[in-house]
Design a protein around this motif. Structure first.
Motif, short mmCIF file in Angstrom:
data_model
loop_
_atom_site.label_atom_id
_atom_site.label_comp_id
_atom_site.label_asym_id
_atom_site.label_seq_id
_atom_site.Cartn_x
_atom_site.Cartn_y
_atom_site.Cartn_z
N MET A 1 0.73 -1.21 -0.01
CA MET A 1 -0.06 -0.10 0.03
C MET A 1 0.89 1.26 0.01
O MET A 1 0.48 2.18 -0.66
CB MET A 1 -0.78 -0.17 1.21
N VAL A 2 2.14 1.15 0.69
CA VAL A 2 2.82 2.45 0.67
C VAL A 2 3.60 2.53 -0.76
O VAL A 2 3.65 3.65 -1.29
CB VAL A 2 4.02 2.19 1.80
N ALA A 3 3.83 1.42 -1.30
CA ALA A 3 4.59 1.46 -2.66
C ALA A 3 3.65 1.97 -3.80
O ALA A 3 4.04 2.74 -4.52
CB ALA A 3 5.13 0.23 -3.01
N THR A 4 2.51 1.42 -3.62
CA THR A 4 1.53 1.87 -4.62
C THR A 4 0.29 2.95 -4.48
O THR A 4 -0.17 3.44 -5.54
CB THR A 4 0.60 0.67 -5.04
N GLY A 5 0.42 3.33 -3.27
CA GLY A 5 -0.52 4.25 -2.71
C GLY A 5 -2.00 3.69 -2.80
O GLY A 5 -3.09 4.53 -2.91
N GLU A 6 -2.22 2.60 -2.95
CA GLU A 6 -3.77 1.92 -3.15
C GLU A 6 -3.96 0.71 -2.52
O GLU A 6 -3.12 0.03 -2.18
CB GLU A 6 -4.32 1.93 -4.62
N GLN A 7 -5.16 0.32 -2.19
CA GLN A 7 -5.21 -1.07 -1.63
C GLN A 7 -5.24 -2.11 -2.65
O GLN A 7 -5.34 -1.98 -4.01
CB GLN A 7 -6.85 -1.29 -1.03
N PRO A 8 -4.56 -3.15 -2.17
CA PRO A 8 -4.11 -4.22 -3.16
C PRO A 8 -5.63 -4.79 -3.78
O PRO A 8 -6.47 -4.94 -3.14
CB PRO A 8 -3.60 -5.37 -2.30
N GLY A 9 -5.44 -5.23 -4.79
CA GLY A 9 -6.50 -5.97 -5.85
C GLY A 9 -6.88 -7.35 -5.06
O GLY A 9 -6.29 -7.78 -4.03
N ALA A 10 -7.85 -8.14 -5.57
CA ALA A 10 -8.27 -9.42 -4.88
C ALA A 10 -7.09 -10.33 -4.88
O ALA A 10 -6.64 -10.79 -4.10
CB ALA A 10 -9.49 -9.74 -5.55
N ASN A 11 -6.69 -10.65 -6.20
CA ASN A 11 -5.26 -11.24 -6.06
C ASN A 11 -4.01 -11.06 -5.50
O ASN A 11 -3.63 -11.99 -4.99
CB ASN A 11 -4.93 -11.64 -7.71
N ALA A 12 -3.79 -9.80 -5.40
CA ALA A 12 -2.47 -9.35 -4.65
C ALA A 12 -2.86 -9.54 -3.20
O ALA A 12 -1.96 -9.81 -2.51
CB ALA A 12 -2.37 -7.82 -5.16
N ARG A 13 -3.97 -9.24 -2.77
CA ARG A 13 -4.49 -9.16 -1.35
C ARG A 13 -4.27 -10.89 -1.02
O ARG A 13 -3.84 -11.31 0.07
CB ARG A 13 -5.78 -8.76 -1.28
N ALA A 14 -4.71 -11.62 -1.86
CA ALA A 14 -4.87 -12.97 -1.52
C ALA A 14 -3.36 -13.63 -1.39
O ALA A 14 -3.08 -14.13 -0.49
CB ALA A 14 -5.58 -13.98 -2.60
N GLY A 15 -2.50 -13.18 -2.29
CA GLY A 15 -1.44 -13.69 -2.31
C GLY A 15 -0.13 -13.02 -1.28
O GLY A 15 0.53 -13.65 -0.50
N LEU A 16 -0.50 -11.64 -0.84
CA LEU A 16 0.03 -11.25 0.28
C LEU A 16 -0.63 -11.84 1.67
O LEU A 16 0.50 -12.08 2.74
CB LEU A 16 -0.12 -9.53 0.36
N MET A 17 -1.53 -12.16 1.73
CA MET A 17 -2.25 -12.61 2.99
C MET A 17 -1.50 -14.02 2.90
O MET A 17 -1.12 -14.79 4.04
CB MET A 17 -3.62 -12.79 3.00
N LEU A 18 -1.52 -14.78 1.88
CA LEU A 18 -0.92 -16.17 1.91
C LEU A 18 0.35 -16.22 2.44
O LEU A 18 1.25 -17.15 3.14
CB LEU A 18 -1.06 -16.79 0.55
N LEU A 19 1.17 -15.36 1.75
CA LEU A 19 2.54 -14.91 2.34
C LEU A 19 2.85 -14.96 3.41
O LEU A 19 3.84 -15.64 4.29
CB LEU A 19 3.23 -14.07 1.47
N ALA A 20 2.14 -14.29 4.33
CA ALA A 20 2.16 -14.04 5.87
C ALA A 20 1.97 -15.50 6.47
O ALA A 20 2.71 -15.83 7.45
CB ALA A 20 1.26 -13.04 6.19
N TRP A 21 0.88 -16.15 6.03
CA TRP A 21 0.80 -17.51 6.79
C TRP A 21 2.04 -18.51 6.47
O TRP A 21 2.42 -19.10 7.16
CB TRP A 21 -0.64 -18.01 6.28
N LEU A 22 2.33 -18.34 5.36
CA LEU A 22 3.64 -19.35 4.80
C LEU A 22 4.82 -18.82 5.76
O LEU A 22 5.62 -19.66 6.13
CB LEU A 22 3.90 -19.11 3.25
N VAL A 23 5.28 -17.50 5.70
CA VAL A 23 6.49 -16.97 6.68
C VAL A 23 6.18 -17.59 7.71
O VAL A 23 7.22 -18.07 8.54
CB VAL A 23 6.15 -15.59 6.38
N ASN A 24 5.14 -17.56 8.50
CA ASN A 24 5.06 -18.09 9.92
C ASN A 24 5.04 -19.22 10.12
O ASN A 24 5.82 -19.98 11.03
CB ASN A 24 3.50 -17.54 10.53
#
Length: 216
Positions: A168-191
């Motif tokens: 959101m800092v880099a783009t200045g906007e909320q992520p779209g559906a696919n980007a949001r899904a990927g970023l949330m998935l990344l968080a769970w995988l990192v944990n």
């Protein structure tokens, strides 16, 4: 107790602060009869699952961090805390599944993210139940492993703040559906990756972790 053994619990509590604060704000909002908006309409119409989810998550994330203090695991406190954490963790997982099915979710929460949430909610509940079953069999190695995995999934919301915010800092906007899904998935995988690293590190023989001393 030493300062060193408190480093991990302190880090976990810090990671929990973002969702804890956000959750406390949401519960406070619902308790004050808020103006209904597109963002909170589903919560105002049916507050039970979100309140259960938030309260369970606050207790589970904060109290659960203390289960990683080695000296506390050697006392009855660990077992007593576990009797609180198991129902709280299951409440978090099952209320998350409940919200996924029951709420009219925003467009960016549909599609792939729905299936990701269903998977990790189910995986968290299963991990906690497997950890409980292992404890009842007195298989404490597997108990610790499954409980650590369940806790890692439960702390996903904390890590998601660090995967979503840079976008959101880099783009200045909320992520779209696919980007949001990927970023949330990344968080769970990192944990989960960190949890597995932690478990394997603890499983190594103590002798292997000692520094090599060469006589002069």
């Amino acid at each position: 107790m030493t300062r060193r053994e408190w480093r991990l619990p302190a880090a976990l509590i810090l990671l929990s602060l973002v969702p804890v604060i956000a959750g406390a704000a949401r519960v406070t909002e619902l308790g004050t009869g808020p103006e209904v908006t597109a963002g909170n309409a589903r919560f105002v119409a049916d507050p039970v699952p979100v309140v259960l989810h938030i309260v369970g998550a606050v207790v589970y994330s904060i109290l659960g961090a203390f289960q990683f203090v080695p000296s506390l695991r050697r006392h009855r406190w660990h077992r007593r805390a576990g009797r609180i954490l198991v129902p709280c963790g299951l409440t978090v997982a099952l209320s998350g599944l409940w919200m996924t099915f029951a709420y009219d979710l925003p467009a960016h929460d549909h599609g792939v993210l729905t299936w990701i949430r269903l998977f990790f909610g189910s995986a968290m509940a299963l991990s906690i139940l497997l950890g409980l079953a292992a404890a009842l069999r007195r298989d404490f190695t597997r108990h610790r492993a499954w409980m650590a995995r369940g806790y890692a999934i439960g702390l996903g919301a904390g890590t998601q703040a660090f995967t979503l915010a840079p976008y959101m800092v880099a783009t200045g906007e909320q992520p779209g559906a696919n980007a949001r899904a990927g970023l949330m998935l990344l968080a769970w995988l990192v944990n989960l990756a960190v949890a597995e690293w932690f478990l394997r590190r603890r499983a190594r023989p103590r002798q292997a972790r000692r520094p090599l001393v060469v006589a002069g």
